[in-house]
Design a protein around this motif. Sequence first.
Motif, mmCIF file in Angstrom:
data_model
loop_
_atom_site.group_PDB
_atom_site.id
_atom_site.type_symbol
_atom_site.label_atom_id
_atom_site.label_comp_id
_atom_site.label_asym_id
_atom_site.label_seq_id
_atom_site.Cartn_x
_atom_site.Cartn_y
_atom_site.Cartn_z
ATOM 1 N N MET A 20 -1.245 3.452 20.509
ATOM 2 C CA MET A 20 -0.881 2.932 19.191
ATOM 3 C C MET A 20 -1.179 1.442 19.082
ATOM 4 O O MET A 20 -1.617 0.964 18.034
ATOM 5 C CB MET A 20 0.583 3.223 18.895
ATOM 6 C CG MET A 20 0.843 4.706 18.649
ATOM 7 S SD MET A 20 2.586 5.128 18.438
ATOM 8 C CE MET A 20 2.959 4.326 16.890
ATOM 9 N N GLU A 24 -3.676 -0.096 16.397
ATOM 10 C CA GLU A 24 -3.247 -1.152 15.481
ATOM 11 C C GLU A 24 -4.280 -2.275 15.444
ATOM 12 O O GLU A 24 -4.607 -2.788 14.374
ATOM 13 C CB GLU A 24 -1.881 -1.679 15.910
ATOM 14 C CG GLU A 24 -1.296 -2.688 14.958
ATOM 15 C CD GLU A 24 0.133 -3.084 15.326
ATOM 16 O OE1 GLU A 24 0.844 -3.539 14.422
ATOM 17 O OE2 GLU A 24 0.526 -2.943 16.503
ATOM 18 N N TRP A 31 2.335 -0.293 13.552
ATOM 19 C CA TRP A 31 3.130 0.809 14.116
ATOM 20 C C TRP A 31 4.054 1.422 13.067
ATOM 21 O O TRP A 31 4.193 2.630 12.999
ATOM 22 C CB TRP A 31 4.002 0.279 15.257
ATOM 23 C CG TRP A 31 3.382 0.251 16.604
ATOM 24 C CD1 TRP A 31 2.158 -0.254 16.927
ATOM 25 C CD2 TRP A 31 3.950 0.726 17.811
ATOM 26 N NE1 TRP A 31 1.947 -0.136 18.265
ATOM 27 C CE2 TRP A 31 3.043 0.469 18.833
ATOM 28 C CE3 TRP A 31 5.162 1.333 18.119
ATOM 29 C CZ2 TRP A 31 3.295 0.804 20.152
ATOM 30 C CZ3 TRP A 31 5.407 1.658 19.428
ATOM 31 C CH2 TRP A 31 4.483 1.408 20.433
ATOM 32 N N MET A 34 2.351 3.977 10.990
ATOM 33 C CA MET A 34 1.537 4.978 11.686
ATOM 34 C C MET A 34 2.216 6.330 11.819
ATOM 35 O O MET A 34 3.385 6.416 12.150
ATOM 36 C CB MET A 34 1.232 4.513 13.120
ATOM 37 C CG MET A 34 0.024 3.717 13.284
ATOM 38 S SD MET A 34 -0.292 3.467 15.049
ATOM 39 C CE MET A 34 -1.266 1.976 14.937
ATOM 40 N N HIS A 44 3.737 9.654 17.477
ATOM 41 C CA HIS A 44 4.348 8.357 17.166
ATOM 42 C C HIS A 44 5.869 8.375 17.356
ATOM 43 O O HIS A 44 6.486 7.322 17.490
ATOM 44 C CB HIS A 44 3.995 7.923 15.742
ATOM 45 C CG HIS A 44 4.421 8.909 14.691
ATOM 46 N ND1 HIS A 44 3.718 10.070 14.445
ATOM 47 C CD2 HIS A 44 5.472 8.913 13.849
ATOM 48 C CE1 HIS A 44 4.324 10.749 13.488
ATOM 49 N NE2 HIS A 44 5.393 10.063 13.099
ATOM 50 N N LEU A 64 -4.817 9.868 12.765
ATOM 51 C CA LEU A 64 -3.948 8.742 12.434
ATOM 52 C C LEU A 64 -3.810 8.686 10.921
ATOM 53 O O LEU A 64 -4.805 8.609 10.204
ATOM 54 C CB LEU A 64 -4.535 7.427 12.944
ATOM 55 C CG LEU A 64 -3.852 6.157 12.456
ATOM 56 C CD1 LEU A 64 -2.420 6.074 12.962
ATOM 57 C CD2 LEU A 64 -4.621 4.925 12.877
ATOM 58 N N GLY A 66 -1.904 6.478 7.964
ATOM 59 C CA GLY A 66 -1.161 5.247 7.761
ATOM 60 C C GLY A 66 -1.850 4.324 6.776
ATOM 61 O O GLY A 66 -2.995 4.532 6.416
#
Length: 70
Positions: A20, A24, A31, A34, A44, A64, A66
């Motif tokens: 993660m 990022e 985070w 996410m 996560h 992912l 986000g």
Amino acid sequence: SDRHEISLYSNSPPTVGELMTELEKKTRVPWSNMQLIYKGQKLHLNPIAALEQYGIFTGSRLLLVGERVN
């Protein structure tokens, strides 16, 4: 829908949190925004788990979800 290749190098099995952190850096998705998913599992939610615990190895593809920070 961007695609990124991430490589992790570690003396111990890499964790979800380490992945993660790298995500990022590459994606600018923090985070807190996410959701990292692999085969229906929400990674996560357990950042201290080793990736191998989920069956994630070289060449595995994860999703992912986000929102980026500008």
